[in-house]
Scaffold this active site. Structure first.
Site, short mmCIF file in Angstrom:
data_model
loop_
_atom_site.label_atom_id
_atom_site.label_comp_id
_atom_site.label_asym_id
_atom_site.label_seq_id
_atom_site.Cartn_x
_atom_site.Cartn_y
_atom_site.Cartn_z
N GLU A 114 12.93 7.91 5.56
CA GLU A 114 14.26 7.38 5.31
C GLU A 114 15.02 8.44 4.52
O GLU A 114 14.50 8.92 3.50
CB GLU A 114 14.20 6.08 4.49
N ARG A 127 -2.24 6.22 1.40
CA ARG A 127 -1.31 7.23 0.90
C ARG A 127 -2.00 8.07 -0.16
O ARG A 127 -2.98 7.66 -0.78
CB ARG A 127 -0.06 6.56 0.35
N LYS A 130 8.85 7.27 -5.49
CA LYS A 130 10.23 7.69 -5.29
C LYS A 130 11.10 7.25 -6.46
O LYS A 130 11.95 7.99 -6.94
CB LYS A 130 10.75 7.09 -3.97
#
Length: 562
Positions: A36, A262, A272
């Site tokens: 994104e 992850r 993030k």
RNA sequence: UGGGGCGUCGUCAAGCGGUAAGACACAGGAUUUUGGUUCCUGCAUUCGGAGGUUCGAAUCCUCCCGCCCCAGCCA
């Protein structure tokens, strides 16, 4: 041996693909990397990039780059550009396969209409709080929305009017009609379209409704012919929904979602949210601060693409929660740089040395190899003269026995030059601080050890004062002092390393470094690897970033004390 | 608590019924004009635990324990 290959040993994902190929479930492999564009890529993304592009290359398939831009808030062209730059820099190529979920908005709208027509979606007028309330909890089933049984016609009309902008933000959503009693909360009539009057960086004001991830992602995969949609573990709960949409709307080949764990890295943070906070609060200088685990930060720091690829390969792909030690990353960086970085000498904390028996007006040009094990990297010439600088750390007035460096009366080899002996340490009478060393050199030791058989154990680096290039050197260390900065209450500020950046100025570099260009990497012998900063260097004063130190076994010996 | 997932060396991670790979880290030693590199050597008699099946189990079965994810109109 440098592990700069991307040779990917197998893993459970490749096993699945092998199996799909064997069963002829797929004929060619298509993956995608779907960021994104609302932030910069970090080392965790790099793992996914290597995985998706690596698999595509290995199986002679394709890997699409797809901007997953279905929520206009926070998305921007700046991020799209940085993402593309980072992927290219990492060494991957999507060729003409750049896509945007926002390019599918019309198609996705049609899919939604189809869902409505089949009685599988409805317009719901509950507000956000009510939807949450109706959803139930882990242990209690949800309740059906009062709007759940509207007619197809009414839903079609309402959805069209949502698109037309007739309703205010948040007043209505389109939901999939699945099962409010499902034990999997994701399946309790999930929202698939919301009204959001926010300009989109690509579609502008064309839309006031935007599809949700669960709806857009699987269908984008299908539109692009993705065979294996690889994502992280937290989407495992969403897989039934992924499959639900695809089964309802896609005939023929359907993409398949596979989840892996992850990456977590010790002494750093890959969230993030936190990365944004570090930038916004000015704790770091920006997304490309060399201490950031972002691709941009690592690039500026001097990490190489090959090192990052090697790291992603060596850590493997699995479903276990993990915390990879940052030393693995540092090892990959050293491994690559050891092989490829030319050597040079630089003094970071200068201490003046006068060679008393060396003539004042004499300058010798000494030849030095650029790499100790690779003669093909050639040689350069370093000037030697009466006044030199050596590293402060390489002198001790009262050293322990194992200290193989300078001290009053002790002898040491100057790298690529002569053996010198320290005669006297000159001190500032006011502070007692050693300001200068008086030494003598042994003229017969240029080519080899002293002819009388004296053993010289220590070798130190130096630069000629008269010929030195002044520079600023930024010595970086880990940003956090604890392995898991977000452990506990999630407040990382107390774990910040106050010494994560030390600015040293002036440092003195050997003359040949005057030619260094932005981005060039060197090993400063005995110190570490350093890279010319491409933002702050000037013609007058170059700035070097420390990429990573050399392994330092002396530090260990000294720390034990004796 | 309902659902989903995961437990193999300090940290990653192979292993897919035939007797525990490899990497990082760590510890020794050799070579060395970088206390670097390189090269040797050592480092899980045991796979979260307990039972069971089997000639044989990290791998199959049962129960138990622990950790992670899910109740955004984020992705």
């Amino acid at each position: 041996m440098a592990t700069t290959t991307t040779a990917s040993s197998s893993d459970f994902i490749r096993d699945i693909i092998d199996d799909d190929l064997r069963r002829c479930a797929v004929s060619t492999v298509a993956t995608r990397f779907p960021p994104e564009p609302n932030g910069y890529l970090h080392i965790g993304h790099a793992k996914s990039v290597c995985l998706n592009f690596g698999i595509a290359a290995q199986y002679s398939g394709v890997c699409n780059l797809r901007m997953d831009d279905t929520d206009p808030s926070g998305e921007s062209l700046e991020f799209v550009d940085s993402i593309m730059k980072d992927i290219r820099w990492l060494g991957f190529d999507w060729r003409d396969r750049l896509f945007y979920a926002s390019d599918y908005f019309e198609k996705l709208y049609e899919f939604a209409v189809e869902l409505i027509k089949n009685g599988d979606a409805y317009v719901c007028e509950l507000n956000a709080d009510q939807i949450r309330e109706y959803r139930g909890t882990f242990t209690e089933p949800g309740r059906q929305s009062p709007w759940r049984s509207r007619s197809v016609e009414e839903n079609l009309d309402l959805f069209a009017r949502m698109r037309a902008g007739e309703f205010p933000d948040g007043s209505r959503v389109l939901r999939a009609k699945i099962d409010m009693a499902s034990p999997n909360i994701v399946m309790r009539d999930p929202v698939i379209y919301r009204i959001k009057r926010q300009p989109h960086y690509r579609t502008g004001m064309d839309w006031v409704i935007y599809p949700m991830y669960d709806f857009a992602h699987c269908l984008s995969d299908a539109i692009e012919g993705i065979t294996h949609s690889i994502c992280t573990l937290e989407f495992e709960n969403n897989r039934p929904l992924y499959d639900w949409f695809v089964e309802k709307l896609i005939q023929g080949k359907r993409p398949r979602q596979i989840e892996f764990a992850r990456l977590n890295l010790s002494y750093t943070v890959l969230s993030k949210r936190v990365l944004i906070e570090l930038v916004r609060r000015g704790i770091v200088s920006g997304w490309d601060d060399p201490r950031m685990p972002t691709v941009a930060g690592m690039r500026r720091r001097g990490y190489t693409p090959a090192a990052i690829r090697a790291f992603c390969s060596v850590i493997g792909v699995a479903k276990n929660d993990n915390l990879v030690d940052v030393s693995v990353l540092e090892h990959c960086v050293r491994d690559d740089l050891n092989e490829h970085a030319p050597r040079a000498m630089a003094v970071l904390r200068p201490l003046k040395v006068i060679i008393e028996n060396y003539p004042e007006d004499r300058v010798e040009e000494l030849e030095a190899p650029n790499h100790p094990r690779n003669p093909e990297m050639g040689t350069r010439t370093v000037p030697f003269s009466r006044v030199l600088y050596v590293e402060c750390d390489d002198f001790m007035e009262d050293p322990p026995k194992k200290f193989h460096r300078l001290a009053p009366g002790r002898e040491v080899r100057l790298r690529n030059a002569y053996v010198i002996q320290c005669r006297e340490a000159v001190k500032d009478p006011a502070t007692g601080e050693v300001t200068e060393l008086r030494c003598t050199y042994d003229p017969d030791t240029l080519e080899g050890p002293p002819s009388d058989g004296r053993k010289i154990k220590g070798v130190i680096h130096w630069v000629s004062a008269e010929h030195a290039v002044a520079a600023e050197v930024r010595v970086y260390d880990r940003l956090f002092m604890v392995p898991e900065p977000l452990d506990g209450d999630g407040d990382f500020t107390g774990h910040l390393n106050p010494d994560s950046r030390k600015i040293l100025n002036p440092c003195f570099l050997e003359r040949s470094l005057a030619d260094a260009a932005a981005g060039d990497r060197y090993q400063f012998e005995r110190l570490g690897y350093f890279c010319v900063d491409d933002r702050d260097s000037t013609e007058k004063r170059p700035v070097f970033n420390r990429v990573v130190s050399l392994r330092d076994s002396w530090e260990k010996i000294a720390a034990r004390g004796d």
